[in-house]
Scaffold this active site. Sequence first.
Site, PDB file in Angstrom:
ATOM      1  CE  LYS A   1      -6.465   2.600   7.328  1.00 59.91           C
ATOM      2  NZ  LYS A   1      -5.418   3.134   6.461  1.00 59.91           N
TER       3      LYS A   1
ATOM      4  CD  GLU B   1      -2.478   1.401   2.564  1.00 57.76           C
ATOM      5  OE1 GLU B   1      -2.726   0.348   3.229  1.00 57.76           O
ATOM      6  OE2 GLU B   1      -2.888   2.222   2.938  1.00 57.76           O
TER       7      GLU B   1
ATOM      8  NE  ARG C   1       0.040   8.883   5.391  1.00 56.00           N
ATOM      9  CZ  ARG C   1       0.305   8.380   6.312  1.00 56.00           C
ATOM     10  NH1 ARG C   1       1.305   9.140   7.131  1.00 56.00           N
ATOM     11  NH2 ARG C   1      -0.065   7.203   6.970  1.00 56.00           N
TER      12      ARG C   1
HETATM   13  O1  LIG Z   1      -2.441   7.064   5.395  1.00 56.16           O
HETATM   14  C1  LIG Z   1      -3.425   6.506   5.514  1.00 56.16           C
HETATM   15  O2  LIG Z   1      -4.234   6.323   4.344  1.00 56.16           O
HETATM   16  C2  LIG Z   1      -3.604   5.855   6.644  1.00 56.16           C
HETATM   17  O3  LIG Z   1      -4.833   5.534   6.864  1.00 56.16           O
HETATM   18  C3  LIG Z   1      -2.721   5.978   7.623  1.00 56.16           C
HETATM   19  C4  LIG Z   1      -1.938   4.512   7.909  1.00 56.16           C
HETATM   20  O4  LIG Z   1      -2.644   3.500   7.510  1.00 56.16           O
HETATM   21  C5  LIG Z   1      -1.410   4.549   9.173  1.00 56.16           C
HETATM   22  O5  LIG Z   1      -0.902   5.841   9.576  1.00 56.16           O
HETATM   23  C6  LIG Z   1      -0.483   3.596   9.653  1.00 56.16           C
HETATM   24  O6  LIG Z   1      -0.214   3.712  11.036  1.00 56.16           O
HETATM   25  P1  LIG Z   1       0.990   3.354  11.733  1.00 56.16           P
HETATM   26  O7  LIG Z   1       1.539   1.899  11.243  1.00 56.16           O
HETATM   27  O8  LIG Z   1       0.780   3.465  13.106  1.00 56.16           O
HETATM   28  O9  LIG Z   1       2.226   4.254  11.180  1.00 56.16           O
END
Ligand SMILES: O=C(O)C(=O)C[C@H](O)[C@H](O)COP(=O)(O)O
Length: 210
Positions: free
Chosen positions: A130, A42, A46
């Site tokens: 999700k 994925e 961003r």
């Molecule tokens: O960017 C996106 O679309 C999101 O939904 C956020 C990510 O899935 C999380 O930020 C991952 O979380 P961490 O593994 O805690 O870093």
Amino acid sequence: MALKPIELAAPGPVIPVIVIQRVDDALPLAEALLAGGVRVLEVTLRTPAALEAIRRIARELPEALVGAGTVRSVADAQAARDAGARFAVSPGYTSEIGRACRQIELPLLPGVATPSEVLAATADGYDFLKFFPAAAAGGIPMLKALAGPFPDVAFCPTGGLTPENARQYLALPNVKVCGGSWLSPQATIDAGDWAQITRLARAAQALRED
Ligand SMILES: O=C(O)C(=O)C[C@H](O)[C@H](O)COP(=O)(O)O
């Protein structure tokens, strides 16, 4: 033939949530993850490099199953599809995004954090969701509670998962796979330490409960 979203759960217990700052990191990073047995990738939308990263991985590494994360709008979904994304992941859910993805045949893993959002997504035909932000939105107790009214819904918890707590999430009957950014730390990418990425991927693959 577009894949069913639940098929994203089969290849491994962890879907890496990837942030690509430099497009030239995309292929070595994807190759390192593949070498560790992780093939569902994925790439979050961003950064400005994300779409080109998806394009390169889709073109050069057909054994990978690359999708777009952070899909926040219909335009994001369309751009992801045009870049070659095989699936989309959204941090939340709107019917607009759900319907658009169905129309363009882009399998969607929609984000939810509450029962009302589960109702909205399931009403539109999505039953693999999700759970985001997993740790902040109630973690394992919340997933256990959701199993009561929603026994037919499967979840991919993401947000705040770690190699230490992922196993407990994966042991829940309604969790088919989880997501996390720990497989692709920015410092490791910056260092070009692809062997370490492969080690992290291998360790994540080993979390599968058999
Ligand atoms: O960017 C996106 O679309 C999101 O939904 C956020 C990510 O899935 C999380 O930020 C991952 O979380 P961490 O593994 O805690 O870093």
